[in-house]
Write an enzyme that holds these catalytic residues in place. Sequence first.
Site, PDB file in Angstrom:
ATOM      1  N   ASN A 153      -9.134   8.988  11.379  1.00  0.00           N
ATOM      2  CA  ASN A 153      -9.331   9.391  10.156  1.00  0.00           C
ATOM      3  C   ASN A 153      -8.020  10.315   9.818  1.00  0.00           C
ATOM      4  O   ASN A 153      -7.478  11.069  10.599  1.00  0.00           O
ATOM      5  CB  ASN A 153     -10.246  10.491  10.204  1.00  0.00           C
ATOM      6  CG  ASN A 153     -11.821   9.831  10.530  1.00  0.00           C
ATOM      7  OD1 ASN A 153     -12.445   9.151   9.785  1.00  0.00           O
ATOM      8  ND2 ASN A 153     -12.106  10.347  11.725  1.00  0.00           N
ATOM      9  N   ARG A 210     -15.175  19.429  -3.906  1.00  0.00           N
ATOM     10  CA  ARG A 210     -16.332  19.987  -4.022  1.00  0.00           C
ATOM     11  C   ARG A 210     -16.111  21.513  -4.033  1.00  0.00           C
ATOM     12  O   ARG A 210     -16.560  22.303  -4.987  1.00  0.00           O
ATOM     13  CB  ARG A 210     -17.626  19.478  -3.214  1.00  0.00           C
ATOM     14  CG  ARG A 210     -18.300  18.500  -3.623  1.00  0.00           C
ATOM     15  CD  ARG A 210     -19.652  18.395  -3.161  1.00  0.00           C
ATOM     16  NE  ARG A 210     -19.841  18.425  -1.633  1.00  0.00           N
ATOM     17  CZ  ARG A 210     -20.578  19.273  -0.964  1.00  0.00           C
ATOM     18  NH1 ARG A 210     -20.999  20.334  -1.713  1.00  0.00           N
ATOM     19  NH2 ARG A 210     -20.501  19.175   0.050  1.00  0.00           N
ATOM     20  N   TYR A 213     -15.418  -4.931   5.910  1.00  0.00           N
ATOM     21  CA  TYR A 213     -14.074  -4.319   6.148  1.00  0.00           C
ATOM     22  C   TYR A 213     -13.725  -4.526   7.645  1.00  0.00           C
ATOM     23  O   TYR A 213     -12.477  -4.692   7.732  1.00  0.00           O
ATOM     24  CB  TYR A 213     -14.334  -2.921   5.670  1.00  0.00           C
ATOM     25  CG  TYR A 213     -13.150  -1.925   6.188  1.00  0.00           C
ATOM     26  CD1 TYR A 213     -12.034  -1.926   5.174  1.00  0.00           C
ATOM     27  CD2 TYR A 213     -12.848  -1.042   7.309  1.00  0.00           C
ATOM     28  CE1 TYR A 213     -10.975  -1.255   5.242  1.00  0.00           C
ATOM     29  CE2 TYR A 213     -12.006  -0.293   7.418  1.00  0.00           C
ATOM     30  CZ  TYR A 213     -10.932  -0.158   6.589  1.00  0.00           C
ATOM     31  OH  TYR A 213      -9.869   0.667   6.737  1.00  0.00           O
ATOM     32  N   GLY A 262       0.909  -1.057   0.115  1.00  0.00           N
ATOM     33  CA  GLY A 262       0.163  -0.088   0.004  1.00  0.00           C
ATOM     34  C   GLY A 262       0.881   1.194   0.074  1.00  0.00           C
ATOM     35  O   GLY A 262       0.150   2.335   0.603  1.00  0.00           O
TER      36      GLY A 262
HETATM   37  P1  NDP Z   1      -5.162   4.114   0.006  1.00  0.00           P
HETATM   38  O1  NDP Z   1      -6.708   3.967  -0.711  1.00  0.00           O
HETATM   39  O2  NDP Z   1      -4.784   5.657  -0.228  1.00  0.00           O
HETATM   40  O3  NDP Z   1      -4.182   3.104  -0.708  1.00  0.00           O
HETATM   41  C1  NDP Z   1      -4.457   1.862  -0.595  1.00  0.00           C
HETATM   42  C2  NDP Z   1      -3.211   0.994  -0.971  1.00  0.00           C
HETATM   43  O4  NDP Z   1      -3.357  -0.179  -1.046  1.00  0.00           O
HETATM   44  C3  NDP Z   1      -2.738   1.683  -2.654  1.00  0.00           C
HETATM   45  O5  NDP Z   1      -1.311   1.486  -2.568  1.00  0.00           O
HETATM   46  C4  NDP Z   1      -3.081   0.262  -3.256  1.00  0.00           C
HETATM   47  O6  NDP Z   1      -2.116   0.267  -4.600  1.00  0.00           O
HETATM   48  C5  NDP Z   1      -3.000  -0.740  -2.507  1.00  0.00           C
HETATM   49  N1  NDP Z   1      -3.742  -1.941  -2.894  1.00  0.00           N
HETATM   50  C6  NDP Z   1      -5.067  -2.119  -2.915  1.00  0.00           C
HETATM   51  N2  NDP Z   1      -5.333  -3.479  -3.077  1.00  0.00           N
HETATM   52  C7  NDP Z   1      -4.184  -3.990  -3.569  1.00  0.00           C
HETATM   53  C8  NDP Z   1      -4.109  -5.408  -3.829  1.00  0.00           C
HETATM   54  N3  NDP Z   1      -4.895  -6.036  -4.330  1.00  0.00           N
HETATM   55  N4  NDP Z   1      -2.589  -5.909  -4.271  1.00  0.00           N
HETATM   56  C9  NDP Z   1      -1.615  -4.698  -3.937  1.00  0.00           C
HETATM   57  N5  NDP Z   1      -1.926  -3.645  -3.393  1.00  0.00           N
HETATM   58  C10 NDP Z   1      -3.146  -3.101  -3.084  1.00  0.00           C
HETATM   59  O7  NDP Z   1      -5.362   3.848   1.370  1.00  0.00           O
HETATM   60  P2  NDP Z   1      -4.910   4.749   2.630  1.00  0.00           P
HETATM   61  O8  NDP Z   1      -3.464   4.961   2.418  1.00  0.00           O
HETATM   62  O9  NDP Z   1      -5.823   5.700   3.122  1.00  0.00           O
HETATM   63  O10 NDP Z   1      -4.946   3.543   3.879  1.00  0.00           O
HETATM   64  C11 NDP Z   1      -3.855   2.654   4.278  1.00  0.00           C
HETATM   65  C12 NDP Z   1      -4.422   1.938   5.201  1.00  0.00           C
HETATM   66  O11 NDP Z   1      -4.675   2.631   6.350  1.00  0.00           O
HETATM   67  C13 NDP Z   1      -5.268   0.869   5.058  1.00  0.00           C
HETATM   68  O12 NDP Z   1      -5.004  -0.322   5.482  1.00  0.00           O
HETATM   69  C14 NDP Z   1      -6.578   1.504   5.531  1.00  0.00           C
HETATM   70  O13 NDP Z   1      -7.444   0.679   5.928  1.00  0.00           O
HETATM   71  C15 NDP Z   1      -5.899   2.111   6.953  1.00  0.00           C
HETATM   72  N6  NDP Z   1      -6.736   3.393   7.392  1.00  0.00           N
HETATM   73  C16 NDP Z   1      -6.947   4.418   6.524  1.00  0.00           C
HETATM   74  C17 NDP Z   1      -7.566   5.593   7.185  1.00  0.00           C
HETATM   75  C18 NDP Z   1      -7.912   6.749   6.237  1.00  0.00           C
HETATM   76  O14 NDP Z   1      -8.499   7.561   6.861  1.00  0.00           O
HETATM   77  N7  NDP Z   1      -7.509   6.693   5.122  1.00  0.00           N
HETATM   78  C19 NDP Z   1      -8.103   5.478   8.701  1.00  0.00           C
HETATM   79  C20 NDP Z   1      -7.582   4.216   9.396  1.00  0.00           C
HETATM   80  C21 NDP Z   1      -6.900   3.174   8.874  1.00  0.00           C
HETATM   81  P3  NDP Z   1      -2.501   1.059  -5.842  1.00  0.00           P
HETATM   82  O15 NDP Z   1      -1.998   2.506  -5.301  1.00  0.00           O
HETATM   83  O16 NDP Z   1      -1.683   0.649  -6.812  1.00  0.00           O
HETATM   84  O17 NDP Z   1      -4.013   0.967  -6.210  1.00  0.00           O
END
Ligand code: NDP
Length: 322
Positions: free
Chosen positions: A169, A191, A140, A12
């Site tokens: 968040n 927005r 989730y 990620g």
């Molecule tokens: P993003 O949606 O910004 O990024 C998701 C990441 O996961 C991307 O790098 C994506 O790759 C990768 N990914 C998704 N599916 C796959 C797959 N099948 N194989 C390989 N890589 C994959 O997420 P965030 O940075 O916001 O979140 C990071 C973590 O933090 C997550 O676990 C989320 O649950 C957790 N979290 C997030 C919060 C928030 O407010 N954003 C709050 C609390 C927890 P690609 O870019 O190539 O698509």
Amino acid sequence: MSEGRKIILVTGGTGLVGRGIQNIVESNKNKNEKWIFVGTKDADLCDKKSTEKLFKKHKPTHVVHLAAMVGGLFHNMAHNLDFLRKNIHINDNVLQSAHENDVIKVISCLSTCIFPDETIYPIDESMIHNGPPHPSNYGYSYAKRLIDVQNRGYYEQYGRIYTSIVPCNVFGPNDNFHPGASHVIPALMRRLYDLIKEGNTEDKVFTILGSGRPLRQFIYSLDLAKLIIWVLRDYNSVEPIILSVDESQEVTISQVAETIAKAFNFKGKLVYDTSAADGQYKKTASNEKLRKYLPDFKFTPFNEAIKDTVDWYIQNYDQARN
Ligand code: NDP
């Protein structure tokens, strides 16, 4: 714990949180650490073979596991089964590949939104499994909760220190600004910027859904990145740890909207559509455990972090996830 050079694989690594870590490690280089940031182009973590190949290629000693199927409220509600299955597969593939490749430490990411729907506040690390999550995102939530169950299993059976962090968040540069993403900060920024692009004049009206009264805790992605690096270097327990701003830094949605409007220098009016749902009034999390370790950690003031994110968004609009 190995004293040698760390090879840290960040799954990620192309997302909001991953890019935050990238930004901090680039400005703070440590020659005993090699960081590798990967996204879907590097491996499909839903697939065990692809995950194994990734581990064989990079031979990490440490893993920061951020990859997940993430989405807004409506996406979750319509696809709970997909969220459950995909995230279970991703998490099992990463944790088991880490174990098979003798990875010393894994830090996986839970979230404060996976806690029981009916709970007392503030929530803390002991309450994760105390009751069903909100029905809107049960897929989730249960997949995330299972990370904690699995971490305890790896410890009991193999003595592994595979742990988890629980952010509130998150917002910052490289967030997902797509209207369907529905995280409140990037959604409002998108927005409002669309409105401003039609002309930033006093007659413009920016409507915020709901009363603006609900309270939320937001952490800036660069602050979260610093805390994750601290967890990697210095936190050695399987027990989850909440990474959140202080309870005193909780803000109302109207404060969020006003701060964003100010950062954009919006000249029009903000209006609240009170006919729209507010969601939960609050979801306050306690960072008491974190504060015991890091009593002096300074979170970026909310208005500064919002201003930096708005400036980034304006400068990077064409490449941003819109
Ligand atoms: P993003 O949606 O910004 O990024 C998701 C990441 O996961 C991307 O790098 C994506 O790759 C990768 N990914 C998704 N599916 C796959 C797959 N099948 N194989 C390989 N890589 C994959 O997420 P965030 O940075 O916001 O979140 C990071 C973590 O933090 C997550 O676990 C989320 O649950 C957790 N979290 C997030 C919060 C928030 O407010 N954003 C709050 C609390 C927890 P690609 O870019 O190539 O698509």
